[in-house]
Design an enzyme around this catalytic site. Structure first.
Site, PDB file in Angstrom:
ATOM      1  N   ASN A 132      -1.074  -7.620  -3.896  1.00 15.72           N
ATOM      2  CA  ASN A 132      -1.626  -6.679  -4.866  1.00 15.72           C
ATOM      3  C   ASN A 132      -0.547  -5.825  -5.522  1.00 15.72           C
ATOM      4  O   ASN A 132       0.600  -5.782  -5.070  1.00 15.72           O
ATOM      5  CB  ASN A 132      -2.632  -5.762  -4.174  1.00 15.72           C
ATOM      6  CG  ASN A 132      -2.030  -5.037  -2.980  1.00 15.72           C
ATOM      7  OD1 ASN A 132      -1.941  -5.594  -1.899  1.00 15.72           O
ATOM      8  ND2 ASN A 132      -1.581  -3.817  -3.195  1.00 15.72           N
ATOM      9  N   GLU A 136       0.839  -1.214   0.000  1.00 15.05           N
ATOM     10  CA  GLU A 136       0.000   0.000   0.000  1.00 15.05           C
ATOM     11  C   GLU A 136       0.867   1.255   0.000  1.00 15.05           C
ATOM     12  O   GLU A 136       0.447   2.316  -0.428  1.00 15.05           O
ATOM     13  CB  GLU A 136      -0.897   0.031   1.240  1.00 15.05           C
ATOM     14  CG  GLU A 136      -2.213  -0.688   1.078  1.00 15.05           C
ATOM     15  CD  GLU A 136      -2.060  -2.143   0.674  1.00 15.05           C
ATOM     16  OE1 GLU A 136      -1.371  -2.876   1.398  1.00 15.05           O
ATOM     17  OE2 GLU A 136      -2.597  -2.527  -0.379  1.00 15.05           O
ATOM     18  N   TRP A 174      -6.848 -12.534   5.352  1.00 15.90           N
ATOM     19  CA  TRP A 174      -5.802 -13.411   5.909  1.00 15.90           C
ATOM     20  C   TRP A 174      -6.385 -14.461   6.858  1.00 15.90           C
ATOM     21  O   TRP A 174      -5.699 -15.446   7.176  1.00 15.90           O
ATOM     22  CB  TRP A 174      -4.759 -12.584   6.679  1.00 15.90           C
ATOM     23  CG  TRP A 174      -5.375 -11.921   7.852  1.00 15.90           C
ATOM     24  CD1 TRP A 174      -5.945 -10.669   7.861  1.00 15.90           C
ATOM     25  CD2 TRP A 174      -5.594 -12.468   9.156  1.00 15.90           C
ATOM     26  NE1 TRP A 174      -6.501 -10.435   9.099  1.00 15.90           N
ATOM     27  CE2 TRP A 174      -6.290 -11.511   9.904  1.00 15.90           C
ATOM     28  CE3 TRP A 174      -5.268 -13.676   9.757  1.00 15.90           C
ATOM     29  CZ2 TRP A 174      -6.679 -11.722  11.235  1.00 15.90           C
ATOM     30  CZ3 TRP A 174      -5.658 -13.896  11.083  1.00 15.90           C
ATOM     31  CH2 TRP A 174      -6.352 -12.922  11.808  1.00 15.90           C
ATOM     32  N   ASP A 188      -6.562  -4.107  -5.310  1.00 17.05           N
ATOM     33  CA  ASP A 188      -5.982  -4.685  -4.088  1.00 17.05           C
ATOM     34  C   ASP A 188      -6.450  -6.126  -3.898  1.00 17.05           C
ATOM     35  O   ASP A 188      -6.655  -6.572  -2.781  1.00 17.05           O
ATOM     36  CB  ASP A 188      -6.326  -3.815  -2.857  1.00 17.05           C
ATOM     37  CG  ASP A 188      -5.600  -4.279  -1.595  1.00 17.05           C
ATOM     38  OD1 ASP A 188      -4.598  -5.010  -1.714  1.00 17.05           O
ATOM     39  OD2 ASP A 188      -6.042  -3.917  -0.496  1.00 17.05           O
TER      40      ASP A 188
END
Ligand code: CA
Length: 701
Positions: free
Chosen positions: A279, A198, A412, A324
């Site tokens: 991502n 990110e 996750w 993402d």
């Protein structure tokens, strides 16, 4: 050297090995880990076995006896942020980690603490953690316990004492890398990846010698931005396959992403390690790669040789990812009959909403089907293995309200698989998200670099759109049939961000929830057969073990992770409480101490004003603060800024936001990103939100 001397030397070294005392604790080796499934007493690696099925053969706790499940012992930790770890249990010792990468060892029967280790991660590193300062657990091998610290260190501890045996830095610490995932050990090598896509990093996995900490190999998942070889295991394959799939300059500033931040699995027969990659960085494919190219190896399952990192095959779940949609989610191996043939498969439910079943020797797509409603694609082409995209889903011209959100259809939170039922239990979610191209995007080193306009999702309080979005948000526990590619049963949760899963041969599926209820469901039909209120949210997956004929179930409790920070308004409004480890057994009667709620802080803001602009502050807040402090200034999972003494004066505010007074807690100085005037405008906006909250409270009375 003659034959005789070779045999002589071998005999001598074998004798030497036999005479050397073995480790006192943490006796895990290749033989034990490969046979871990039959060893029901222990839980020796993150996903219990190399196949990562999270299925325990233990049956003492079952659908008939589970009503008698009670607390055996519990422990309270010194952090009130998210707890994501799966406890490991080896020969009577339980090893777990907490937020800020701290490691703890307990007597697994009594709960008596054995040792603890704090890597003393600099609070500043919290700024680089997109999704909370969490840690998902340790690996254990030959007397040592391995933890990946948030700041990128891989640390080996003595399993008996907790003393540091070696420590290596696995990342360039000047870059916003973090480690939150659990290491795995394969054939004497510790495998560790990292996160940070990110913010802007280049993803890779490294293998270190378990005994010495010397790096053995590294596999980068994206090409070198400077176009030169890395001297790494990935050089050849990146030049062959990945090079022509990247365009433009955007990715060269961020490193492209593709971080290996969570899933791994290993097949000892094929000798293949499977890793999941993350991502793209920035998220927006237009900004990353000029809207061209698949960008290998983003959002992929990559199969590697554990000895040297040699590439075997890859399968890209989301080519040219722009949402993402990582493929770092739980990778699980299993064997099952498909179309009358026994198949060895790898399974994954990545963020993009499709459940994949692949041949694990070749990477061939066997089947893929969406496990939740999705808007970005209509299916996966069986021939090419590529998603069939919906026009406009890439938000190149117009914003798109899409599902899944960056939180994923599944994140996750570990799944579990019952070979008895042939079902994969998926902690899934339905969350929409507004994607909008950020026309003004420029890369800013170290900061959130996603290339989408975060204001698009900054829905005002009480807004009809926010209510509509909230109504769409759901959490599910889905019992997924991987052969038929459909749900056999589903449990609906009131909130979308829930916990990881455990399945057992006692025909039970255990899962915690956002509301803090730890529940057991019948594995066959999803009926709830037992539950326990923890009074705190749960995100971690439980593990189970047995000592002296008694089965135990261990669970880390403490709400956090990505969603509670950024999307708190859609989750339980709850005060932060210290994290806990709670261990259950049949007939357990231990009392878990109450956790008193602190009084909500009140401050008198009469006469407090700001020269800043509320309108500017709103935009700046959502560009700089909302990912951690939530939309509309939450004050749920991080301290409530609306009642913070920081607000009382421009000086107080500046001391934190610009001068970094609360850096040790993770709130860095924003002086590189905000001017004094901009910081003051954010204060003006937070003051206005504080006044609004006060007025609403008065109205409620
Ligand atoms: Ca991500």
């Amino acid at each position: 050297m003659g034959k005789f001397t070779i045999i002589g030397a071998l005999t001598a070294s074998l004798l030497l090995a036999a005479c050397q005392p073995g480790p006192k604790a943490g006796k895990v080796d290749a033989v034990r880990l490969t046979a871990a499934d039959a060893d029901s007493s222990n839980w020796m690696s993150y996903g219990r076995t190399y196949s990562e099925q999270r299925f325990s053969p233990l049956t003492q706790v079952n659908t008939d006896t589970v009503a008698k499940l009670g607390v055996a012992w519990s422990h309270e930790f010194d952090t009130d942020r998210g707890q994501e770890a799966t406890p490991l249990i080896i020969d009577g010792t339980l090893y777990t980690t907490t937020n800020w990468s701290k490691v703890y060892a307990f007597d697994a029967k009594t709960g008596a603490p054995k040792w603890s280790y704090d890597p003393k991660v600099d609070g500043k590193r919290g700024f680089s953690a997109c999704c909370d300062t969490v840690n998902r657990g340790v690996a254990v091998w030959n007397g040592m316990v391995y933890v990946g610290a948030l700041d990128g260190r891989l640390i080996a501890l003595d399993a008996e004492t907790g003393k540091v045996k070696w420590s290596v830095v696995t990342v360039d610490q000047s870059k916003p890398y973090t480690i939150t995932g659990a290491p795995r050990v394969i054939k004497g090598k510790v495998m560790i990846g990292n996160g940070g896509a990110e913010y802007g990093v280049r993803g890779y996995l490294s293998a270190y010698d378990a005994a010495t900490g010397k790096m053995a190999w590294r596999f980068y998942t994206t090409p070198n931005p400077e176009g030169k070889p890395d001297g790494a295991a990935s050089d050849k394959i990146l030049a062959e396959k990945a090079k022509g799939t990247w365009f433009g300059e955007g990715w060269k500033k961020t490193g492209g992403g593709g971080t290996v931040w969570d899933a791994m699995a290993y097949d000892p027969d094929l000798d293949i390690l499977y890793i999941g990659t993350g991502n793209g960085s920035p998220w927006n494919h237009l900004k990353r790669s000029d809207g061209k190219g698949d960008n290998l190896f983003l959002s992929s399952i990559v199969a590697l040789k554990p000895d040297n990192g040699d590439y075997v095959w890859h399968y890209q779940t989301t080519p040219a990812d722009s949402w993402d949609y990582t493929a770092t989610q739980h990778i699980m191996l299993a064997e099952m009959d498909i179309d009358g043939k026994a198949r060895k498969v790898v399974m994954q439910a990545p963020k993009n909403g499709f459940f994949y079943v692949l041949d694990r020797a070749t990477g061939e797509l066997i089947s893929a089907k969406n496990y939740i409603p999705i808007t970005w694609a209509t299916g996966v082409d069986q021939k090419t293995g590529r998603p069939i995209e919906v026009p406009g889903a890439r938000y190149e011209k117009n914003p798109a309200l899409a599902m899944p959100a960056p939180y994923g259809g599944h994140n996750w939170h570990p799944m579990a698989y019952s070979p008895k039922e042939n079902l994969v239990y998926i902690p899934a979610m339905t969350v929409p998200f507004g994607y909008m191209d950020d026309g003004k995007y420029t890369h800013q080193q170290g900061k959130w670099n996603v290339g989408i306009d975060t204001l698009a999702t900054a829905l005002p309080d009480g807004d009809a759109a926010r209510k509509a979005v909230k109504a769409m948000m759901k959490g599910h526990l889905i019992a997924w049939d991987p052969v038929a590619q459909k749900a056999r049963w589903t449990v609906e949760h009131p909130y979308f961000w829930n916990a990881g899963v455990l399945a057992t041969a006692g025909d039970l599926v255990f899962q915690g929830s956002a509301e803090g209820v730890f529940a057991a469901y019948n594995a066959k039909d999803g009926s709830k057969v037992w539950s326990y209120k923890t009074h705190n949210g749960i995100i971690a997956a439980p593990s189970t073990y047995s000592i002296d004929g008694e089965q135990y179930i261990a669970l880390m409790v403490g709400y956090g992770g990505a969603a509670p920070l950024a999307a708190n308004v859609f989750l339980p409004d709850r005060q932060r409480l210290p994290g806990r480890l709670i261990v259950f057994k049949l007939g357990g009667t231990a009392k878990v101490p109450e956790q008193p709620l602190a009084e909500k802080m009140q401050i008198d803001l009469t006469g407090v004003t700001s020269k800043g602009s509320v309108t500017d502050g709103f935009a700046l807040y959502h560009a700089n603060c909302s990912v951690c402090h939530g939309a509309s200034v939450s004050g749920t999972y991080l301290p409530d800024l609306k009642t913070s003494p920081m607000l009382l004066s421009a000086e107080n505010w500046k001391s934190v936001v610009i001068d970094g007074a609360r850096q040790p807690m993770g709130m860095i100085s924003f002086k590189d990103y905000l001017t004094n005037d901009q910081s003051e405008s954010i204060r003006a906006y937070v003051l206005s939100e504080s006044a609004k909250a006060k007025a609403e409270m008065a109205k409620a009375k």
